[in-house]
Design a protein around this motif. Structure first.
Motif, PDB file in Angstrom:
ATOM      1  N   THR A 165       0.802  -1.156   0.237  1.00 52.80           N
ATOM      2  CA  THR A 165      -0.064   0.021  -0.208  1.00 52.80           C
ATOM      3  C   THR A 165       0.907   1.317   0.006  1.00 52.80           C
ATOM      4  OG1 THR A 165      -0.142   0.009   2.353  1.00 52.80           O
ATOM      5  CG2 THR A 165      -1.759  -1.094   1.286  1.00 52.80           C
ATOM      6  N   LEU A 166       0.199   2.301  -0.421  1.00 54.13           N
ATOM      7  CA  LEU A 166       0.819   3.609  -0.434  1.00 54.13           C
ATOM      8  C   LEU A 166       1.248   4.131   0.803  1.00 54.13           C
ATOM      9  CD1 LEU A 166       1.758   5.804  -2.837  1.00 54.13           C
ATOM     10  CD2 LEU A 166      -0.277   6.781  -2.638  1.00 54.13           C
TER      11      LEU A 166
ATOM     12  N   VAL B 295     -11.900   2.773   8.320  1.00 53.53           N
ATOM     13  CA  VAL B 295     -12.156   3.503   7.247  1.00 53.53           C
ATOM     14  C   VAL B 295     -11.994   2.333   6.057  1.00 53.53           C
ATOM     15  CG1 VAL B 295     -11.222   5.264   5.829  1.00 53.53           C
ATOM     16  CG2 VAL B 295     -11.312   5.355   8.366  1.00 53.53           C
ATOM     17  N   PRO B 296     -12.615   2.381   4.967  1.00 49.25           N
ATOM     18  CA  PRO B 296     -12.456   1.549   3.775  1.00 49.25           C
ATOM     19  C   PRO B 296     -11.267   1.934   3.212  1.00 49.25           C
ATOM     20  CG  PRO B 296     -14.682   2.049   3.778  1.00 49.25           C
ATOM     21  CD  PRO B 296     -14.160   2.854   4.784  1.00 49.25           C
TER      22      PRO B 296
ATOM     23  N   LYS C 206      -7.981   7.046  -2.115  1.00 48.13           N
ATOM     24  CA  LYS C 206      -8.456   7.885  -3.431  1.00 48.13           C
ATOM     25  C   LYS C 206      -8.539   9.502  -2.719  1.00 48.13           C
ATOM     26  CE  LYS C 206     -11.076   4.582  -5.904  1.00 48.13           C
ATOM     27  NZ  LYS C 206     -12.347   4.225  -6.654  1.00 48.13           N
ATOM     28  N   ALA C 207      -8.891   9.485  -1.694  1.00 46.79           N
ATOM     29  CA  ALA C 207      -8.987  10.715  -0.971  1.00 46.79           C
ATOM     30  C   ALA C 207      -7.677  11.407  -0.761  1.00 46.79           C
ATOM     31  CB  ALA C 207      -9.926  10.714   0.396  1.00 46.79           C
TER      32      ALA C 207
ATOM     33  N   THR D   3      -2.863  15.478  -5.286  1.00 44.54           N
ATOM     34  CA  THR D   3      -3.267  15.897  -6.686  1.00 44.54           C
ATOM     35  C   THR D   3      -3.464  17.534  -6.779  1.00 44.54           C
ATOM     36  OG1 THR D   3      -3.658  13.812  -7.640  1.00 44.54           O
ATOM     37  CG2 THR D   3      -4.446  15.700  -8.894  1.00 44.54           C
ATOM     38  N   GLU D   4      -4.594  17.744  -5.878  1.00 44.80           N
ATOM     39  CA  GLU D   4      -5.128  19.220  -5.728  1.00 44.80           C
ATOM     40  C   GLU D   4      -4.392  20.020  -4.998  1.00 44.80           C
ATOM     41  OE1 GLU D   4      -9.221  18.692  -4.230  1.00 44.80           O
ATOM     42  OE2 GLU D   4      -9.637  17.939  -5.919  1.00 44.80           O
ATOM     43  N   ARG D   5      -3.579  19.629  -4.000  1.00 38.04           N
ATOM     44  CA  ARG D   5      -2.713  20.587  -3.207  1.00 38.04           C
ATOM     45  C   ARG D   5      -1.360  20.738  -3.471  1.00 38.04           C
ATOM     46  NH1 ARG D   5      -6.299  19.193   2.203  1.00 38.04           N
ATOM     47  NH2 ARG D   5      -8.504  19.924   1.463  1.00 38.04           N
TER      48      ARG D   5
END
Length: 180
Positions: A47-48, A93-94, A100-101, A107-109
């Motif tokens: 996992t990342l 938490v899945p 993804k979140a 990516t956005e910040r």
């Protein structure tokens, strides 16, 4: 009386408990799943975010647990696993939704056009500095080589003019000069 050098054997018929084919299949599976053949997760995380997440309530590390025979993965507070389910109010938490979140937030910040341009400019500057440093080193090596060649040519001229005789120590120094 038992004689260790006795080469006689007694054959005993034993009923087959497991068919040979099944035994071989199981042996292959056991070999494939042996701990020596499968590195632990902390060496090769799948996992990342392994080792980076902490519970928002108690600050314990979050770890991945599975449900439904491994079909689902969840992030779960390590304190809830190791101490008790009521030791921390956090919920499972899945993992895929969480990952993804996190990737979306990065990516956005973090990976904005402005930051990517800054990273690229920094990489270019670093590459330019390395190139200039290597060029300086090339010039230094070329200068040292030409200096050695000038000295050798001067020495050869002295030997040709019979002003210097070549002995064993001079021969060794000439060879050393040629290899540099």
């Amino acid at each position: 009386m038992n004689n260790d050098n006795d080469d006689t054997f007694v054959t005993i018929v034993v009923p087959v408990i497991i068919e040979v084919e099944r035994f071989q299949r199981v042996a292959l599976r056991r070999t494939a799943r042996a701990p020596r053949n499968t590195p632990p997760l902390h060496v090769t995380p799948k996992t990342l975010l392994t080792g980076l997440c902490h519970c928002g309530y108690c600050k314990s590390a979050m770890c991945i647990t599975t449900g439904k025979s491994g079909r689902y993965r969840y992030l779960k507070c390590n304190k809830r696993i190791s101490v008790s389910g009521s030791s921390c109010p956090s919920r499972n938490v899945p993992y895929e939704r969480f990952e993804k979140a996190i990737l979306m937030a990065i990516t956005e910040r973090v990976l904005t056009d402005k930051r990517i341009r800054a990273i690229l400019a920094d990489c270019r500057n670093h590459a330019d500095k390395l190139s200039a440093q290597q060029e300086t080193e090339r010039h230094q090596v070329a200068e040292a080589k030409s200096q050695v060649e000038r000295k050798l040519n001067s020495l050869y001229k002295l030997v040709e003019d019979e002003k210097v005789k070549i002995d064993s120590s001079l021969g060794v120094r000439i060879q050393a000069g040629r290899t540099n």
